[in-house]
Design a protein around this motif. Structure first.
Motif, mmCIF file in Angstrom:
data_model
loop_
_atom_site.group_PDB
_atom_site.id
_atom_site.type_symbol
_atom_site.label_atom_id
_atom_site.label_comp_id
_atom_site.label_asym_id
_atom_site.label_seq_id
_atom_site.Cartn_x
_atom_site.Cartn_y
_atom_site.Cartn_z
ATOM 1 N N UNK A 287 0.838 -1.196 0.000
ATOM 2 C CA UNK A 287 0.000 0.000 0.000
ATOM 3 C C UNK A 287 0.871 1.243 0.000
ATOM 4 N N UNK A 288 0.483 2.197 -0.811
ATOM 5 C CA UNK A 288 1.140 3.499 -0.772
ATOM 6 C C UNK A 288 0.570 4.234 0.428
ATOM 7 N N UNK A 339 -4.208 6.418 1.773
ATOM 8 C CA UNK A 339 -3.473 5.285 1.236
ATOM 9 C C UNK A 339 -4.227 4.591 0.104
ATOM 10 N N UNK A 340 -3.453 3.895 -0.724
ATOM 11 C CA UNK A 340 -4.039 3.162 -1.834
ATOM 12 C C UNK A 340 -3.227 1.903 -2.062
ATOM 13 N N UNK A 491 -13.779 4.226 -6.197
ATOM 14 C CA UNK A 491 -12.331 4.025 -6.134
ATOM 15 C C UNK A 491 -11.901 3.004 -5.090
ATOM 16 N N UNK A 492 -12.799 2.668 -4.172
ATOM 17 C CA UNK A 492 -12.395 1.834 -3.050
ATOM 18 C C UNK A 492 -11.786 0.499 -3.463
ATOM 19 N N UNK A 493 -10.743 0.153 -2.745
ATOM 20 C CA UNK A 493 -10.107 -1.166 -2.904
ATOM 21 C C UNK A 493 -10.059 -1.772 -1.506
ATOM 22 N N UNK A 566 -8.186 5.357 0.006
ATOM 23 C CA UNK A 566 -8.924 4.523 -0.950
ATOM 24 C C UNK A 566 -9.205 3.135 -0.422
ATOM 25 N N UNK A 567 -8.631 2.794 0.746
ATOM 26 C CA UNK A 567 -8.673 1.382 1.124
ATOM 27 C C UNK A 567 -9.370 1.119 2.455
ATOM 28 N N UNK A 568 -9.836 -0.104 2.574
ATOM 29 C CA UNK A 568 -10.308 -0.579 3.873
ATOM 30 C C UNK A 568 -9.973 -2.059 3.956
#
Ligand SMILES: O=C(O)c1ccc(O)c(O)c1
Ligand SMILES: [Mg+2]
Length: 598
Positions: A287-288, A339-340, A491-493, A566-568
């Protein structure tokens, strides 16, 4: 085999299409008449341009409503044909597709159809042109390939043959086995297209939803095998009418198209590609991340910071066999919030062979130095630009990416997480079909059914791909949501982590005050109606905010963290071999996420 594509498959001007088709590596094209009519280039210029690009013009199409016309219309039809023959001579094209008539004026008379097609073929032959007759699935009187073949056989002219189109044959449920009764030299052309299985009018289905072979639900490879048994040795040509591809990036669609033909050739046993090397697990998810949010969330989830990269601003976090890499050195060039998810490490028994397969299927192979690790890692870019690294973690026969991390003393309070169960990636809107084919052909993963999930602001299409034993699973989502309507839902990842005992995990997370997604009470009332649950379990689910699903394959319990950038994360427990992803609960999850991020 030679590979061609109809210009109608792609977006852009004729010139742009030819350039992209040649750059992708096709041998020839079918020129769609509309592309020619709208082009400022003369037929001679188009012929020269195609030749410069190394493309042959394999077919000119379509010529419509030609056969079984009443006598008084025949002269007009022949005059129209002569005009097209003249254009074809200037183009240097020597095969014209005639599709079966849809005209209300057409007569239901095979003898007349044969006689008139024979006449047309005779006229064509005088120009050195041949005619390929194709049954449209919605043709007025001729709508099956065997009917078209009976007429062609009756007409019996050397310049008249048939064109087979997999969509018209398979969409109507015709048995393609009968193709083997047609002599190969009378099959003048073969058009290939797939389509998702849909209950809809066949013309609308054909004009808007066709896709490249391997992206839909038709057995195009099976049909091709029947065709090849006749001795057909003409081109394999793609003819796909698709609303999304018409808008897509021309060069990229052309590569996707060629990838589908290469995979199809392989399925029909006509080419030897490096065999697929199916990934056997997740090595890591990268993850960035620059801020403190993700380290805090990972700590709450029970991960330990176990390593620091010896030369890059990269940290390794672990719990059980779940490994998360946080990279604060990635440029935020994408414009997406952080983060993404930037990369996924896939365990493969033979990383070099995985990369070889990817290369043969035209996947964008990435330069090795982009890897998180200094140990050389083969990698490709997935259709959503996530980097996929082929890894072999801590095996004596291969350098391990983990060797680049200096271990550090870690304190953590684990929460029962064992490994990464699946990763959900959001696909760019125009690349959903491309993605199914990519994961199937390049990585040898099996695509599951395509689902539609309700989101408060639209619909989400979702399709999972997995390895046979379920050790690698990816959920591919695409948002059909109007831009700007939801906050960042399109956008979610997410990364789903498996827990060996999710009730215990959930309790521990609640005690720590971890930021979990709240689930509305109404969900639990609905759940009680949907399933007959043990009252104790039902109470526990409600108390801990756990979601529940059950189907023929088993039982699924899951929960979600809050969204960060962007993430969960999702935490899941698969019980009794559950194979799904809790799709029934996705609308509740999406609504809760939108409510929290607005
Ligand atoms: O939709 C059509 O009209 C059409 C035209 C030409 C073809 O080859 C075809 O398969 C369909
Ligand atoms: Mg066709």
């Amino acid at each position: 085999m030679r590979k061609s594509i109809a210009t109608v498959c792609l977006s852009g001007t004729l010139e742009e299409k030819l350039t992209a088709i040649a750059a992708a590596g096709f041998d020839g094209v079918e020129i769609f008449e509309n592309d020619l009519l709208a082009s400022p280039l003369s037929p001679e210029r188009i012929r020269d341009r195609a030749a410069e690009l190394g493309l042959t013009i394999d077919l000119f199409q379509p010529f419509r409503d030609a056969e079984a016309v009443p006598e008084d219309l025949l002269a007009r039809t022949l005059r129209r044909a002569e005009k097209k023959f003249a254009v074809m001579e200037r183009l240097g094209a020597d095969l014209m597709l005639v599709c079966s008539s849809v005209s209300p004026a057409a007569l239901d008379d095979d003898a007349l159809a044969a006689e008139q097609l024979r006449l047309l073929a005779e006229r064509a032959a005088a120009h050195g042109i041949r005619i390929a007759y194709e049954a449209l699935a919605w043709g007025r009187h001729v709508n099956t390939y065997d009917h078209a073949w009976r007429i062609v056989r009756q007409a019996d002219h050397p310049a008249l043959g048939i064109c087979l189109d997999s969509f018209h044959i398979l969409s109507r449920g015709s048995d393609p086995k009968g193709i083997e009764e047609i002599p190969g030299e009378k099959i003048f052309f073969l058009q290939l297209a797939d389509a998702p299985l849909m209950a809809m009018d066949v013309l609308q289905w054909s004009r808007h939803y066709r896709c490249f072979p391997g992206q839909g639900g038709l057995d195009v490879a099976g049909l091709l095998e029947h065709v090849l048994r006749t001795g057909y040795d003409g081109p394999l040509s793609l003819e796909v009418f698709n609303d999304v591809f018409r808008q897509g990036d021309t060069a990229r669609t052309a590569v996707d198209a060629l990838r589908s033909l290469i995979a199809l050739e392989e399925a029909a046993g006509r080419t030897d590609l490096p065999a697929p090397v199916v990934p056997t697990g997740f090595a890591f998810a990268e993850l960035a991340s620059t801020g403190p949010e993700l380290p805090a969330l990972l700590t709450e989830l029970g991960f330990a910071r176990t390593g620091r990269h010896h030369s890059k601003p990269v940290e390794l976090w672990e719990q059980g066999d779940a490994r998360i890499v946080l990279n604060s050195g990635l440029d935020a060039t994408t414009g997406h919030p952080e983060p993404a998810l930037a990369a996924i490490g896939l365990e493969t028994p033979d990383p070099a062979a995985s990369a070889g397969r990817a290369r043969a299927l035209l996947a964008p192979v990435l330069p090795r130095h982009r890897a998180v690790a200094d140990a050389p890692l083969d990698a490709v870019a997935a259709p959503d630009s996530t980097e996929l690294f082929f890894c072999r973690t801590e095996h004596p026969d291969h350098p391990s990416w983990t060797g680049d991390f200096t271990p550090r003393a870690a304190s953590a309070s684990p929460a029962g997480i064992t490994h990464i169960d699946h990763v959900a990636l959001t696909q760019p809107r125009h690349h959903f079909d491309e993605a199914s084919l990519f994961y199937r052909a390049v990585l040898g993963l099996r695509p599951h059914e395509s689902l539609e999930l309700a989101d408060p602001y639209g619909l989400l299409r979702s399709r999972a791909v997995s390895g046979a034993d379920g050790s690698v699973r990816l959920a591919l989502n695409v948002a059909q949501i109007r831009p700007g309507s939801g906050p960042s839902g399109s956008l979610w990842q997410h990364i789903a982590l498996h827990s060996r005992d999710i009730v215990a995990t959930a309790r521990r997370l609640r005690e720590r005050g971890a930021s979990l997604l709240p689930i509305p009470d109404n969900y639990y009332d609905g759940l009680e109606a949907r399933h007959e649950l043990d009252p104790g379990l039902h109470r526990t689910l409600r108390e801990l905010g756990l979601l529940y699903d059950r189907d023929d394959s088993g039982t699924f319990l899951h929960l979600y963290t809050a969204v960060v950038g962007r993430v969960f994360f999702e935490i899941v427990q698969r019980i009794d071999g559950y194979q799904g992803y809790g799709a029934a609960n996705a609308p509740v999850r999406l609504a809760a996420q939108h409510a929290r991020t607005r």
